[in-house]
Scaffold this motif. Structure first.
Motif, PDB file in Angstrom:
ATOM      1  N   LYS A   1       2.542  15.359 -32.550  1.00  0.00           N
ATOM      2  CA  LYS A   1       1.186  15.256 -32.000  1.00  0.00           C
ATOM      3  C   LYS A   1       1.171  14.879 -30.516  1.00  0.00           C
ATOM      4  CE  LYS A   1       0.424  10.569 -33.810  1.00  0.00           C
ATOM      5  NZ  LYS A   1       1.849  10.372 -34.157  1.00  0.00           N
ATOM      6  N   SER A   2       2.039  13.958 -30.102  1.00  0.00           N
ATOM      7  CA  SER A   2       2.086  13.584 -28.687  1.00  0.00           C
ATOM      8  C   SER A   2       2.668  14.714 -27.840  1.00  0.00           C
ATOM      9  CB  SER A   2       2.906  12.305 -28.496  1.00  0.00           C
ATOM     10  OG  SER A   2       2.225  11.190 -29.049  1.00  0.00           O
ATOM     11  N   THR A   3       3.631  15.448 -28.386  1.00  0.00           N
ATOM     12  CA  THR A   3       4.166  16.619 -27.684  1.00  0.00           C
ATOM     13  C   THR A   3       3.062  17.640 -27.449  1.00  0.00           C
ATOM     14  OG1 THR A   3       6.358  16.326 -28.667  1.00  0.00           O
ATOM     15  CG2 THR A   3       5.829  18.510 -27.816  1.00  0.00           C
ATOM     16  N   LEU A   4       2.243  17.867 -28.465  1.00  0.00           N
ATOM     17  CA  LEU A   4       1.122  18.800 -28.327  1.00  0.00           C
ATOM     18  C   LEU A   4       0.180  18.337 -27.221  1.00  0.00           C
ATOM     19  CD1 LEU A   4      -0.662  21.167 -29.269  1.00  0.00           C
ATOM     20  CD2 LEU A   4      -1.648  19.612 -30.970  1.00  0.00           C
ATOM     21  N   LEU A   5      -0.147  17.055 -27.209  1.00  0.00           N
ATOM     22  CA  LEU A   5      -1.075  16.538 -26.208  1.00  0.00           C
ATOM     23  C   LEU A   5      -0.502  16.671 -24.796  1.00  0.00           C
ATOM     24  CD1 LEU A   5      -3.875  15.279 -26.669  1.00  0.00           C
ATOM     25  CD2 LEU A   5      -2.857  13.051 -26.211  1.00  0.00           C
ATOM     26  N   ASN A   6       0.782  16.421 -24.653  1.00  0.00           N
ATOM     27  CA  ASN A   6       1.417  16.554 -23.340  1.00  0.00           C
ATOM     28  C   ASN A   6       1.389  17.990 -22.845  1.00  0.00           C
ATOM     29  OD1 ASN A   6       2.020  13.821 -23.096  1.00  0.00           O
ATOM     30  ND2 ASN A   6       4.059  14.040 -23.979  1.00  0.00           N
ATOM     31  N   ILE A   7       1.565  18.941 -23.754  1.00  0.00           N
ATOM     32  CA  ILE A   7       1.507  20.352 -23.373  1.00  0.00           C
ATOM     33  C   ILE A   7       0.092  20.735 -22.943  1.00  0.00           C
ATOM     34  CG2 ILE A   7       1.619  22.708 -24.283  1.00  0.00           C
ATOM     35  CD1 ILE A   7       4.053  21.834 -25.919  1.00  0.00           C
ATOM     36  N   LEU A   8      -0.887  20.355 -23.748  1.00  0.00           N
ATOM     37  CA  LEU A   8      -2.269  20.740 -23.464  1.00  0.00           C
ATOM     38  C   LEU A   8      -2.801  20.095 -22.185  1.00  0.00           C
ATOM     39  CD1 LEU A   8      -3.851  20.653 -27.038  1.00  0.00           C
ATOM     40  CD2 LEU A   8      -3.017  22.635 -25.766  1.00  0.00           C
ATOM     41  N   SER A   9      -2.281  18.923 -21.857  1.00  0.00           N
ATOM     42  CA  SER A   9      -2.750  18.232 -20.651  1.00  0.00           C
ATOM     43  C   SER A   9      -1.982  18.649 -19.400  1.00  0.00           C
ATOM     44  CB  SER A   9      -2.633  16.715 -20.836  1.00  0.00           C
ATOM     45  OG  SER A   9      -1.293  16.338 -21.080  1.00  0.00           O
ATOM     46  N   GLY A  10      -0.988  19.531 -19.546  1.00  0.00           N
ATOM     47  CA  GLY A  10      -0.238  20.019 -18.399  1.00  0.00           C
ATOM     48  C   GLY A  10       0.906  19.134 -17.994  1.00  0.00           C
ATOM     49  N   LEU A  11       1.237  18.120 -18.820  1.00  0.00           N
ATOM     50  CA  LEU A  11       2.346  17.224 -18.519  1.00  0.00           C
ATOM     51  C   LEU A  11       3.678  17.783 -18.992  1.00  0.00           C
ATOM     52  CD1 LEU A  11       0.643  13.853 -19.534  1.00  0.00           C
ATOM     53  CD2 LEU A  11       1.002  14.728 -17.211  1.00  0.00           C
ATOM     54  N   ASP A  12       3.660  18.767 -19.875  1.00  0.00           N
ATOM     55  CA  ASP A  12       4.872  19.374 -20.409  1.00  0.00           C
ATOM     56  C   ASP A  12       4.633  20.879 -20.540  1.00  0.00           C
ATOM     57  OD1 ASP A  12       7.412  19.627 -21.425  1.00  0.00           O
ATOM     58  OD2 ASP A  12       6.908  18.929 -23.437  1.00  0.00           O
ATOM     59  N   THR A  13       5.718  21.632 -20.683  1.00  0.00           N
ATOM     60  CA  THR A  13       5.621  23.089 -20.770  1.00  0.00           C
ATOM     61  C   THR A  13       6.121  23.561 -22.123  1.00  0.00           C
ATOM     62  OG1 THR A  13       6.076  23.242 -18.399  1.00  0.00           O
ATOM     63  CG2 THR A  13       6.284  25.264 -19.667  1.00  0.00           C
ATOM     64  N   PRO A  14       5.382  24.434 -22.818  1.00  0.00           N
ATOM     65  CA  PRO A  14       5.843  24.923 -24.118  1.00  0.00           C
ATOM     66  C   PRO A  14       7.038  25.843 -23.975  1.00  0.00           C
ATOM     67  CG  PRO A  14       3.842  26.065 -23.440  1.00  0.00           C
ATOM     68  CD  PRO A  14       4.065  24.971 -22.437  1.00  0.00           C
TER      69      PRO A  14
ATOM     70  N   ASP B   1      -4.408   9.595 -25.534  1.00  0.00           N
ATOM     71  CA  ASP B   1      -3.244   9.348 -26.378  1.00  0.00           C
ATOM     72  C   ASP B   1      -3.282   7.903 -26.873  1.00  0.00           C
ATOM     73  OD1 ASP B   1      -0.860   9.432 -27.696  1.00  0.00           O
ATOM     74  OD2 ASP B   1       0.386   9.778 -25.925  1.00  0.00           O
ATOM     75  N   GLU B   2      -3.652   7.711 -28.122  1.00  0.00           N
ATOM     76  CA  GLU B   2      -3.743   6.384 -28.732  1.00  0.00           C
ATOM     77  C   GLU B   2      -4.537   5.406 -27.852  1.00  0.00           C
ATOM     78  OE1 GLU B   2      -2.858   5.558 -31.647  1.00  0.00           O
ATOM     79  OE2 GLU B   2      -1.261   6.897 -32.316  1.00  0.00           O
ATOM     80  N   PRO B   3      -5.765   5.751 -27.461  1.00  0.00           N
ATOM     81  CA  PRO B   3      -6.500   4.892 -26.518  1.00  0.00           C
ATOM     82  C   PRO B   3      -6.875   3.533 -27.083  1.00  0.00           C
ATOM     83  CG  PRO B   3      -7.950   6.566 -27.433  1.00  0.00           C
ATOM     84  CD  PRO B   3      -6.559   6.907 -27.891  1.00  0.00           C
ATOM     85  N   THR B   4      -6.855   3.377 -28.411  1.00  0.00           N
ATOM     86  CA  THR B   4      -7.188   2.084 -29.022  1.00  0.00           C
ATOM     87  C   THR B   4      -5.966   1.402 -29.621  1.00  0.00           C
ATOM     88  OG1 THR B   4      -7.697   3.094 -31.180  1.00  0.00           O
ATOM     89  CG2 THR B   4      -9.493   2.963 -29.585  1.00  0.00           C
TER      90      THR B   4
ATOM     91  N   ALA C   1      -9.999  14.511 -33.583  1.00  0.00           N
ATOM     92  CA  ALA C   1      -8.897  13.563 -33.712  1.00  0.00           C
ATOM     93  C   ALA C   1      -7.678  14.283 -34.275  1.00  0.00           C
ATOM     94  CB  ALA C   1      -9.288  12.407 -34.625  1.00  0.00           C
ATOM     95  N   ILE C   2      -6.509  13.996 -33.711  1.00  0.00           N
ATOM     96  CA  ILE C   2      -5.244  14.521 -34.209  1.00  0.00           C
ATOM     97  C   ILE C   2      -4.434  13.349 -34.741  1.00  0.00           C
ATOM     98  CG2 ILE C   2      -3.092  15.681 -33.604  1.00  0.00           C
ATOM     99  CD1 ILE C   2      -4.575  17.213 -31.474  1.00  0.00           C
ATOM    100  N   VAL C   3      -4.010  13.450 -35.993  1.00  0.00           N
ATOM    101  CA  VAL C   3      -3.268  12.367 -36.630  1.00  0.00           C
ATOM    102  C   VAL C   3      -1.937  12.905 -37.147  1.00  0.00           C
ATOM    103  CG1 VAL C   3      -5.366  11.126 -37.282  1.00  0.00           C
ATOM    104  CG2 VAL C   3      -4.355  12.759 -38.888  1.00  0.00           C
ATOM    105  N   GLY C   4      -1.020  11.998 -37.429  1.00  0.00           N
ATOM    106  CA  GLY C   4       0.285  12.389 -37.956  1.00  0.00           C
ATOM    107  C   GLY C   4       1.267  11.249 -37.800  1.00  0.00           C
TER     108      GLY C   4
END
Length: 335
Positions: free
Chosen positions: A80-93, A205-208, A71-74
């Motif tokens: 945290k959402s920027t990180l998730l978008n990068i790791l999922s290939g939706l954004d580029t670092p 991303d915030e599934p609940t 779990a990633i919190v903040g």
């Protein structure tokens, strides 16, 4: 794959972790290949809008092992959402290292990125409406990614889709459209869709975030089951403490950097029962920087500069100057 009755027994966290580790080792081809499934080193993401630069990630470091449920919190805006978008290939670092399952996300071509998003990772959005096509039934939604990938026959796709819906506890919803499902049922179907092509990593991303506590627990249970039964590495961004408190590791991000971790391990008590023990750690990066918890900073009114004193087994951190401390008094914390 275990039976529905066995899954409904709701095993404890230690059992789920063990099963996930075993499945992950099988996927990786041996326990010696488990570590470093996701690696971020000095990760930077800068957004530029009308001449203004916003640094969302400021040299973030993170390593996630294969088969982990993390779990990633903040706070909002922490990155945290920027990180998730990068790791999922939706954004580029912008700079640094971001690697998932041997894919270099900084230098990946457009064609490789499409293949990566289609086969290597799955994604579940917070908004239930973004995860499912409204004119398809649940089983057809799960079949669709497999059909687009062209990997299975129609009969095999249908069987696989029904198996996944059963695994996340909504097999009875197979022939219903999203408008006929509750929010929790939609999210569990979305989890099945996300793993339809047998990805190595599942991001959520915030599934609940739009669900009540009881329904959110069911959705998180589906993520736990996917992790345990399929060995998929699962990374969840969440504000939900009920979720963050039921994973082996919780990583907190503050100001675009990893600030702290909570690790939970199963230990055997004197009476033979198993209990979870939580320990919180500050994260030390490669240059020796760490972020002190905000509560510590406030309690000692730490500002600008602090005094450090190296002891044999710890480091003292003391206020650099305090007008309200009388001579002979010590006001300190240990890091």
């Amino acid at each position: 794959m275990t039976t529905i009755a066995e899954r409904n027994a709701v095993p404890d966290l230690a059992s789920l972790q063990q099963r996930a580790a075993e499945q992950a080792a099988a996927r990786a081809g041996g326990a010696d290949r488990l570590r470093g499934h996701i690696v971020c080193d000095g990760l930077v993401r800068i957004f530029k809008t009308e001449g203004v630069e916003v640094v969302a990630l400021q040299g973030l470091d993170l390593v996630i092992d294969r088969g982990e449920l993390l779990a990633i919190v903040g706070a909002s805006g922490s990155g945290k959402s920027t990180l998730l978008n990068i790791l999922s290939g939706l954004d580029t670092p912008t700079a640094g290292i971001a690697r998932v399952a041997d894919f270099d996300l900084l230098t990946m071509s457009t064609k490789s990125r499409l293949r990566y998003r289609r086969h290597t990772v799955g994604f579940v959005w917070q908004q239930t409406g973004r995860n499912l096509l409204p004119y398809l039934t649940a089983v057809e939604n799960v079949e669709l990614p497999m059909q687009l990938a062209g990997r299975r026959s129609r009969r095999v796709r249908r069987e696989r889709a029904r198996e996944l819906l059963d695994l996340v506890g909504v097999g009875y919803c197979a022939d219903r459209r999203p408008g006929q499902l509750s929010g929790g049922e939609q999210q569990r179907c979305a989890v099945a869709v996300a793993v339809a092509n047998d990805p190595e990593v599942l991001f959520a991303d915030e599934p609940t975030g739009e669900l009540d506590e009881a329904t959110g627990a069911e959705v998180f249970g589906a993520l736990q089951m996917i992790n345990a039964e399929l060995g998929v590495t699962v990374v969840v961004v969440t504000h939900d403490h009920a979720v963050a408190d039921h994973v082996r590791r919780t990583v907190a991000i503050r100001d675009g950097r990893t600030a702290s971790e909570v690790r939970r391990t199963a230990r055997t008590a004197a009476d033979g029962s198993t209990e979870l023990v939580s320990e919180e750690y500050a994260v030390l990066d490669r240059t020796g920087r760490l972020q002190l918890p905000a509560a510590f900073v406030d309690a000692l009114s730490l500002r600008d500069r602090v005094r450090l004193n190296l002891e044999p087994d710890h480091v003292e951190v003391r206020p650099g100057q305090r007008d309200d401390v009388r001579p002979g008094e010590r006001n300190e914390t240990t890091a």
